[in-house]
Design an enzyme around this catalytic site. Structure first.
Site, PDB file in Angstrom:
ATOM      1  N   HIS A 140      42.075  28.061  39.777  1.00 45.60           N
ATOM      2  CA  HIS A 140      42.259  26.833  39.019  1.00 45.60           C
ATOM      3  C   HIS A 140      43.527  26.861  38.164  1.00 45.60           C
ATOM      4  CE1 HIS A 140      39.835  29.040  35.857  1.00 45.60           C
ATOM      5  NE2 HIS A 140      40.723  28.446  35.077  1.00 45.60           N
ATOM      6  N   ASP A 171      37.008  31.623  42.605  1.00 49.57           N
ATOM      7  CA  ASP A 171      38.107  31.112  41.783  1.00 49.57           C
ATOM      8  C   ASP A 171      39.183  32.174  41.631  1.00 49.57           C
ATOM      9  OD1 ASP A 171      39.661  29.587  40.165  1.00 49.57           O
ATOM     10  OD2 ASP A 171      38.173  29.281  38.590  1.00 49.57           O
ATOM     11  N   SER A 252      42.370  32.578  31.486  1.00 48.43           N
ATOM     12  CA  SER A 252      41.997  32.513  32.897  1.00 48.43           C
ATOM     13  C   SER A 252      42.923  33.361  33.753  1.00 48.43           C
ATOM     14  CB  SER A 252      42.063  31.071  33.402  1.00 48.43           C
ATOM     15  OG  SER A 252      40.866  30.406  33.171  1.00 48.43           O
ATOM     16  N   GLY A 305      27.362  29.101  54.940  1.00 47.52           N
ATOM     17  CA  GLY A 305      27.321  27.636  54.864  1.00 47.52           C
ATOM     18  C   GLY A 305      26.075  27.058  54.232  1.00 47.52           C
TER      19      GLY A 305
END
Length: 406
Positions: A140, A171, A252, A305
């Protein structure tokens, strides 16, 4: 994927809100140590604290680790060409029309774009994992494909950076600078972490205070959280490390370190409305991503999935489930994200929303065994055996894992 009622915020910082947040203490004083400068003694080498350097006091251990690790921690600045909006006045006729000619006219304010200008729109942290400038950060932090990314080392050296890979499942992103002989960090075995173990977070706090340091302990392991950006985007993060080391917006992508200077996690999110509840992605998962990029130039990961929530006593009671373990396949409340992804291996095998996956490869899914971790440890093309409770009947399903869609 798991769900939770708490709200978490990825620890990226947008330039527009940086001034409204509380600052943190920066620990950066080489004179406190009797060690050679890491920039001089460890260029091009991994950062580690040897037994002879490992201090006898807890305070000394933290200071030594910070001093050694800082040259490998970077600040990432995000810039972008944004529209320049200016106000102008447009003359409009008076209120009379038709057969009457008005002697009056009015000037009304309007807005229009007048080109673009480069502006800083955000920032984050990262850390170097190779002497030639491979850097780990959060996805991000570098998600905008139209933005430009600049990396600053702890000594102020500046590099232009390019994004090598963005992980579609976690992430995590890998970026690259053109450097040489750089200090870098190595990964620890995050599977060996213990609750109560001391850890250190370093990062670009608030997008303004580079190499800000905070220290704390591992507060919890194998947490599952729903992280939101504050702009309507959410992401499921599993197996994350909880820590009370302060992780501020802008941290982050920075490292969570043990006292030997090894990366145990990548700082990713904070709990809104809390005091010192932060989260980091485990090092073992990140290290496999780095290895994939080194070997193939992109992130390759296996893919089942399904979206799910681990079954706890509360989940069992709320949904009147017959078992107190396993994972319940379930989508989000809007059904925009279904429990079984269309076209996925799970879909082809006939799994459906409401099924409960009890075991994978004969290992019971409970607080000690996570579905996401088990899948992560597999390879693309490998088969897994799932024991599934579907419509009240147990069955065993064999599924061949695909590569996660890019």
């Amino acid at each position: 994927m798991a769900s939770t009622s708490s709200t978490f915020l990825p620890s990226v910082i947008a330039g527009a809100i940086a001034g409204a947040l509380v600052t943190a203490l920066i620990l950066q004083n080489p004179g406190l140590l009797n060690l050679p400068s890491p920039q001089q003694s460890r260029e091009g080498q991994p950062v580690t604290i040897s037994p002879s350097e490992f201090a006898t006091s807890h305070e000394e251990a933290i200071v030594n680790t910070v001093q050694a690790a800082q040259p490998a921690v970077v600040s990432i600045i995000v810039t972008k060409d944004v529209p320049v909006i200016e106000q102008f006045f447009e003359e409009v006729p008076g209120p009379f029309g038709g057969f009457f000619e008005s002697p009056f006219s009015f000037r009304m304010p309007q807005l229009r774009q007048n080109g673009t200008e480069r502006q800083e729109i955000g920032g984050g942290s990262g850390f170097i994992v190779s002497a030639d400038g491979t850097i780990v950060t959060n996805r991000h932090v570098v998600s905008d494909e139209a933005a430009q990314y600049t990396v600053f080392l702890s000594d102020g050296t500046r590099y232009d950076a390019r994004v090598v890979a963005r992980d579609p499942a976690n992430d995590i992103a890998i970026i690259k600078i053109d450097g040489s002989n750089l200090s870098y960090l190595e990964f620890a075995d995050s599977g060996a972490l213990r609750v109560g173990q001391s850890v250190i977070a370093i990062g670009n706090a608030l997008g303004e205070f580079r190499n800000t340091v905070s220290a704390g302990v591992v507060s919890g392991l194998a947490r599952s959280i729903q992280a939101g950006t504050g702009f309507g985007q959410t992401e499921q993060l599993d197996e994350v490390i909880q820590t009370d080391a302060a992780i501020n917006p802008g941290n982050s992508g920075g490292p969570l370190l043990d006292l030997h200077g090894r990366v145990v996690g990548v700082n990713v999110a904070v709990a809104l409305g809390s005091e010192n509840i932060g989260f980091a992605l485990p090092a073992n998962a990140v290290a496999s991503i780095v290895d994939s990029v080194r070997e193939s130039g992109r992130i390759i990961r296996p893919y089942l999935g399904v979206r799910y929530t681990p079954i706890t006593a509360a989940i069992q009671e709320a949904n009147n489930l017959p078992v107190d373990y396993g994972v319940l396949i379930i989508g989000d409340s809007t059904q925009q994200q279904p429990g079984v992804v269309p076209g996925s291996p799970a879909s082809r095998a006939g799994l459906k929303q409401g099924d409960i996956i009890l075991e994978i490869d004969s290992r019971r899914l409970d607080e000690n065994t996570s579905l996401s971790q088990m899948i992560r440890n597999k390879k693309v093309g490998e088969s897994v055996q799932l024991k599934v409770l579907s419509d009240g009947q147990e069955k065993t399903v064999s599924i061949t894992l695909d590569e996660f869609p890019q």
